[in-house]
Design an enzyme around this catalytic site. Structure first.
Site, PDB file in Angstrom:
ATOM      1  N   HIS A  76     -97.947  41.874 -40.946  1.00 48.41           N
ATOM      2  CA  HIS A  76     -96.711  41.459 -40.274  1.00 48.41           C
ATOM      3  C   HIS A  76     -95.725  42.638 -40.199  1.00 48.41           C
ATOM      4  CE1 HIS A  76     -98.663  37.601 -40.855  1.00 48.41           C
ATOM      5  NE2 HIS A  76     -98.774  37.920 -42.121  1.00 48.41           N
ATOM      6  N   GLU A 126     -92.928  37.507 -46.590  1.00 54.54           N
ATOM      7  CA  GLU A 126     -94.245  38.128 -46.738  1.00 54.54           C
ATOM      8  C   GLU A 126     -94.230  39.563 -46.220  1.00 54.54           C
ATOM      9  OE1 GLU A 126     -97.345  36.211 -44.519  1.00 54.54           O
ATOM     10  OE2 GLU A 126     -98.879  37.626 -45.193  1.00 54.54           O
ATOM     11  N   HIS A 132    -101.567  40.898 -47.528  1.00 51.06           N
ATOM     12  CA  HIS A 132    -100.898  39.647 -47.145  1.00 51.06           C
ATOM     13  C   HIS A 132    -100.576  38.823 -48.380  1.00 51.06           C
ATOM     14  CE1 HIS A 132    -101.675  39.730 -42.723  1.00 51.06           C
ATOM     15  NE2 HIS A 132    -102.608  40.585 -43.114  1.00 51.06           N
ATOM     16  N   GLU A 156    -105.143  38.162 -49.547  1.00 54.25           N
ATOM     17  CA  GLU A 156    -104.008  37.255 -49.708  1.00 54.25           C
ATOM     18  C   GLU A 156    -103.718  37.244 -51.205  1.00 54.25           C
ATOM     19  OE1 GLU A 156    -102.379  35.820 -47.295  1.00 54.25           O
ATOM     20  OE2 GLU A 156    -103.739  35.558 -45.592  1.00 54.25           O
TER      21      GLU A 156
HETATM   22 ZN   LIG Z   1    -100.048  37.338 -43.630  1.00 56.10          ZN
END
Ligand SMILES: [Zn+2]
Length: 306
Positions: free
Chosen positions: A96, A133, A188, A270
């Site tokens: 992101h 995030e 992430h 993640e």
């Molecule tokens: Zn993400």
């Protein structure tokens, strides 16, 4: 799910059965690396945990110099010992972008990911208290850069908070490809339901459609992912996800442009679930993010050293 945004996450089934992590817990880290197990007193830029330091995880660990964002590898006469990753290129992809939410038209544009078309990028998720995030991913990535450069690696980023939005997922993949990266890791944190915890590493599934052809990278990416998962467990103490991956900490996906379009070994991680209060307490801690960066980096080092 961070790819969809917190409001679009599909419900995930709880899995009550936990089993021992089957990933490469045997991903042994060379002894030399123990020397760079660093204290996490550095770079704690206000994650909010109040943690000032972590203890060294090995009795014989020496405190290392604090890594800083502008730290560069120093030349050494014994490069093979002090720079085991000399000549290796690692691309780190901070998922992101903190500015994405201000550029919805740009990031909602559809791009070709080989198998289908998908949004250029997404805003990512956040903790309930608003820690985003995109801030987390940049922080962990910068910590990784300091650690990996110490090992002699050339580290490139897909973005470094130096552009207003993006890049798009297809461009993120191409950056790794053009760099001829030996390993790429996309950072992430997830946006699953409260009560769902743990990390997982996402591996590319086999796809061959359009510009997507993951056949050559499926096996090396799995090897990379297993090393990263094993080192992440060892350094952070985190458990594998209890909501995807059936306790293995590994999930294979065929719907992510960043993986589908990669021609070099690549995985996503993640690191935890931002929507769970216990995981969020970790993710917002600078000391914990240092451990996360260290775990991921040690996995990369282990993969690259064979
Ligand atoms: Zn993400």
């Amino acid at each position: 799910m961070s790819y969809l945004g917190p409001d679009l996450d599909p419900p995930q089934p709880r899995r009550g059965r936990r089993r021992a992590l089957t990933v490469a817990t045997a991903a042994l880290v060379p002894g030399a690396l123990l020397g760079w197990l660093v204290y996490a007193t550095v770079g704690d830029d206000g994650g909010g945990s109040g943690e000032a330091a972590v203890r060294p995880s090995q009795a014989n660990t020496r405190p290392a110099a604090p890594p800083t964002d502008d730290e560069k590898p120093s030349p050494s006469p014994s490069a093979s010992d002090s720079a085991p990753l000399a000549g290796k290129v690692v691309v780190v992809d901070p998922g992101h972008n903190p500015g994405n939410f201000r550029h919805t038209a740009e990031i909602n544009r559809q791009v070709d990911i080989g198998t289908n078309r998908k949004e250029c990028d997404t805003t990512g998720t956040s903790t309930n208290a608003g820690y985003r995030e995109a801030e987390f991913t940049l922080d962990v990535a910068r910590r990784m850069r300091a650690l990996l450069e110490k090992q002699g690696a050339t580290v490139e980023f897909t973005q470094d908070g130096d552009r207003p939005w993006g890049p798009c997922v297809d461009e993120r993949a191409r950056i790794g490809n053009k760099a001829h990266a030996d390993a790429v890791v996309s950072i992430h944190a997830d946006g699953a339901g409260a009560g769902q915890r743990g990390f997982h590493v996402i591996l590319p599934g086999k796809v061959a459609e359009g510009d997507a052809n993951t056949g050559p990278i499926v096996a090396p990416s799995r090897a990379l992912g297993e090393r990263v998962a094993g080192a992440f467990v060892r350094v952070t103490g985190s458990a594998a996800s209890d909501y995807v991956g059936d306790g293995t900490g590994l999930v294979t996906r065929q719907d992510l442009g960043g993986l589908n379009l990669s021609t070099v070994p690549k995985v996503f991680i993640e690191c935890g679930n931002m929507r769970d209060s216990k995981d969020a307490a970790l993710l917002t801690s600078g000391a914990w993010r240092q451990k996360a960066a260290q775990g991921i980096s040690e996995g990369i080092v282990s993969f690259l050293r064979g």
